[in-house]
Design a protein around this motif. Sequence first.
Motif, short mmCIF file in Angstrom:
data_model
loop_
_atom_site.label_atom_id
_atom_site.label_comp_id
_atom_site.label_asym_id
_atom_site.label_seq_id
_atom_site.Cartn_x
_atom_site.Cartn_y
_atom_site.Cartn_z
N GLY A 32 45.10 35.98 50.62
CA GLY A 32 44.86 34.86 49.69
C GLY A 32 43.42 34.37 49.80
N ASP A 33 42.93 34.20 51.04
CA ASP A 33 41.54 33.74 51.25
C ASP A 33 40.55 34.77 50.71
OD1 ASP A 33 42.33 31.41 52.43
OD2 ASP A 33 41.87 32.02 54.50
N LEU A 34 40.82 36.06 50.98
CA LEU A 34 39.89 37.11 50.50
C LEU A 34 39.83 37.09 48.97
CD1 LEU A 34 40.78 40.17 52.79
CD2 LEU A 34 38.80 38.67 52.97
N LEU A 35 40.99 36.92 48.35
CA LEU A 35 41.03 36.91 46.88
C LEU A 35 40.34 35.67 46.32
CD1 LEU A 35 44.73 38.13 46.46
CD2 LEU A 35 42.71 39.44 45.82
N ARG A 36 40.59 34.51 46.96
CA ARG A 36 39.94 33.28 46.49
C ARG A 36 38.42 33.39 46.62
NH1 ARG A 36 44.78 31.09 48.14
NH2 ARG A 36 44.24 31.11 50.33
N ASN A 37 37.97 34.09 47.65
CA ASN A 37 36.55 34.32 47.84
C ASN A 37 35.94 35.11 46.69
OD1 ASN A 37 34.95 33.30 49.72
ND2 ASN A 37 35.02 35.05 51.13
N GLU A 38 36.69 36.13 46.25
CA GLU A 38 36.21 36.96 45.12
C GLU A 38 36.06 36.07 43.88
OE1 GLU A 38 35.49 40.30 45.15
OE2 GLU A 38 36.02 40.53 47.26
N ILE A 39 37.02 35.17 43.69
CA ILE A 39 36.97 34.29 42.51
C ILE A 39 35.78 33.33 42.63
CG2 ILE A 39 38.17 32.45 41.26
CD1 ILE A 39 40.81 33.85 41.97
N LYS A 40 35.63 32.78 43.84
CA LYS A 40 34.53 31.82 44.07
C LYS A 40 33.17 32.48 43.81
CE LYS A 40 32.91 29.68 47.98
NZ LYS A 40 33.22 29.64 49.41
N ASN A 41 33.04 33.73 44.24
CA ASN A 41 31.77 34.45 44.08
C ASN A 41 31.62 35.11 42.71
OD1 ASN A 41 31.00 33.73 46.67
ND2 ASN A 41 31.95 35.54 47.58
N LYS A 42 32.62 34.86 41.86
CA LYS A 42 32.61 35.39 40.49
C LYS A 42 32.31 36.89 40.44
CE LYS A 42 31.53 31.17 37.92
NZ LYS A 42 31.46 30.13 38.93
N THR A 43 32.92 37.64 41.35
CA THR A 43 32.73 39.09 41.34
C THR A 43 33.57 39.68 40.19
OG1 THR A 43 34.64 39.48 42.76
CG2 THR A 43 32.53 39.13 43.87
N GLU A 44 33.35 40.96 39.93
CA GLU A 44 34.11 41.62 38.86
C GLU A 44 35.62 41.50 39.16
OE1 GLU A 44 34.32 46.08 37.09
OE2 GLU A 44 32.44 45.51 38.10
N LEU A 45 35.96 41.74 40.45
CA LEU A 45 37.36 41.64 40.87
C LEU A 45 37.86 40.21 40.69
CD1 LEU A 45 39.92 42.75 42.21
CD2 LEU A 45 38.85 42.37 44.43
N GLY A 46 37.01 39.25 41.09
CA GLY A 46 37.37 37.83 40.98
C GLY A 46 37.74 37.45 39.55
N LEU A 47 36.96 37.93 38.60
CA LEU A 47 37.22 37.59 37.20
C LEU A 47 38.55 38.19 36.73
CD1 LEU A 47 33.60 38.12 35.78
CD2 LEU A 47 34.75 35.94 36.25
N LYS A 48 38.84 39.36 37.28
CA LYS A 48 40.07 40.07 36.88
C LYS A 48 41.33 39.37 37.41
CE LYS A 48 41.37 44.69 37.77
NZ LYS A 48 40.93 46.00 38.22
N ILE A 49 41.22 38.80 38.62
CA ILE A 49 42.45 38.31 39.27
C ILE A 49 42.69 36.80 39.10
CG2 ILE A 49 42.51 40.11 41.04
CD1 ILE A 49 41.17 38.17 42.94
#
Length: 190
Positions: A32-49
């Motif tokens: 959950g933390d790793l995924l929230r990090n992706e969203i926070k950093n607006k990575t390609e993965l973050g935008l997808k999830i």
Amino acid sequence: MNVVIFGPPGAGKGTQSKFIVNKFNLYQLSTGDLLRNEIKNKTELGLKIASIMNSGELVSDDIVGSLIEKFISNENYKQKIIFDGYPRTLMQAKNLDNLLKKQKQKIDVVLKLSVSLETVKKRILERQTQEQRTDDNEEIAIKRYKTYEKSSEPVLEYYKKSNLLKVINGELSITEINTEISGLIEAIKG
Ligand code: AMP
């Protein structure tokens, strides 16, 4: 010692993981933390999830699988991981076994924190005021709890069969749960 901590949202997995990390010198791997990090950093993965996470659904097994693989293959964490929020599906449980086997590692214990939906709702509303998570509101909490109920049964069966499952009453106080978990881990360490 590799530990899996398992339970619905709001069961206290994060809180107990931090306690175990400090007491037994382990590293916390929270998907959950790793995924929230992706969203926070607006990575390609973050935008997808982002929309999947905010709707209380699970992210695909492939996505979380690749996130944990990097962690497991790191020598520094070898046989010293507490898996917080992974696995959540039977497929993930099998994937975890395979990844660990490749690195000559294994799971030593699975700690399941049991809590009722009423308690989950109460705790998530409390956490909302502290952490401002976008998926912490009553409606999404209920959805996440239902998602958990749907996907958790086969995972629990899987670990029951391999004799790794320990069920803990997650309605107890944080310190009571600390004590119970410590006792279980000490017994396994021998
Ligand atoms: P958590 O912080 O563990 O409550 O996870 C928050 C959200 O991240 C979940 O509701 C899922 O959308 C996603 N997530 C976290 N871990 C996993 C996982 N192992 N498999 C799929 N989705 C996950």
